[in-house]
Design an enzyme around this catalytic site. Sequence first.
Site, PDB file in Angstrom:
ATOM      1  N   ARG A 190      47.788  41.384  50.617  1.00 36.96           N
ATOM      2  CA  ARG A 190      48.514  42.647  50.798  1.00 36.96           C
ATOM      3  C   ARG A 190      47.949  43.442  51.971  1.00 36.96           C
ATOM      4  O   ARG A 190      46.789  43.363  52.307  1.00 36.96           O
ATOM      5  CB  ARG A 190      48.415  43.504  49.527  1.00 36.96           C
ATOM      6  N   LYS A 206      38.233  39.269  40.251  1.00 35.53           N
ATOM      7  CA  LYS A 206      39.501  38.786  40.772  1.00 35.53           C
ATOM      8  C   LYS A 206      39.566  37.261  40.751  1.00 35.53           C
ATOM      9  O   LYS A 206      38.677  36.578  41.267  1.00 35.53           O
ATOM     10  CB  LYS A 206      39.724  39.295  42.200  1.00 35.53           C
ATOM     11  N   ARG A 234      41.019  50.441  41.383  1.00 36.92           N
ATOM     12  CA  ARG A 234      39.628  49.979  41.240  1.00 36.92           C
ATOM     13  C   ARG A 234      39.093  50.508  39.912  1.00 36.92           C
ATOM     14  O   ARG A 234      39.263  51.677  39.577  1.00 36.92           O
ATOM     15  CB  ARG A 234      38.733  50.533  42.356  1.00 36.92           C
TER      16      ARG A 234
END
Length: 320
Positions: A118, A183, A318
């Site tokens: 992104r 992630k 976050r």
Amino acid sequence: MKEHSTRLALVAMMSDGKFHSGEALGESLGISRAAISKHIRQLQGWGLDVYRVQGKGYSLASKLELLDCDKILAQVKCSNLDLIPVIDSTNQFLLDRVGQLPQGAVCLAEYQQAGRGRRGRQWLSPFGSNLYLSMYWRLDAGMAAAMGLSLVVGIAIAEALQTLGADEIRVKWPNDLYYKDKKLAGILIEMTGQTGEAAHLVIGMGLNVAMTDQEGTDIDQAWTNLVQACDDLPERNQLAAVLIERLHQTLTAYEQIGLDGFIDRWNKLDNFLNRPVKLLIGERVVEGIARGIDKQGALLLETDAGIEPYIGGEISLRGC
């Protein structure tokens, strides 16, 4: 592809994880030992962990299962499957062919030279360690109908991985998969089309399968791989087939029921649901409690002012 043929043949020869002498490799490929050494350095630049032991030759750090169209197509129906071992970007390959592709066309790669995430970020794509997959989809309802699609794709991938034994996979708004707050995968959806016409979508996914710490040293956030999340990791060809099938099923369902039909499924998988988070919108920071998503795919954030939706723009999430 042609300029990489020698290096790809070299990878195939070493994919068994055994030692091969430079002389034997050179004889098989019709090149000198010095040329083999040069190609090995280039393979290391692709992220392959190749090492040399005096008197034994070259070896990969471990056995490598290469992607294989025949093996994938034996497990799933796919209207069009392009496997391009070395590519700039699987997303860009499909975007360049919009209008020529059948619904559900897929592009896979072993290594992306210009993989992207992104907001133009680079997506680290070492050779053979992960899964880089893009799918083309046409939405006749137009571009507005694609709102929230990255959330639906995240659900599809997470649920597919759970069926393979990765029970603790979770989704992170708006386009990531997580395992234990790290992630695991990213989703990038790129779209072309005119207002009032069909939307042409390219849905890209980068999934960390077996990426090593050494390969991931340049990643600037906490990350993990599927090896950590799944006790009985399937082969990458099986993994690709399962994901292709699940994406096709989910996108078909999305056309019929829209995002509204996926909200409960999202909330069951939401890594940050009911947890304190920071929402970054440009230079602005909003702190609150994540309360899931609404029917438009917006993040619902509870602050002192109540529960408010946030969507679009330069938004990232976050954990606090």
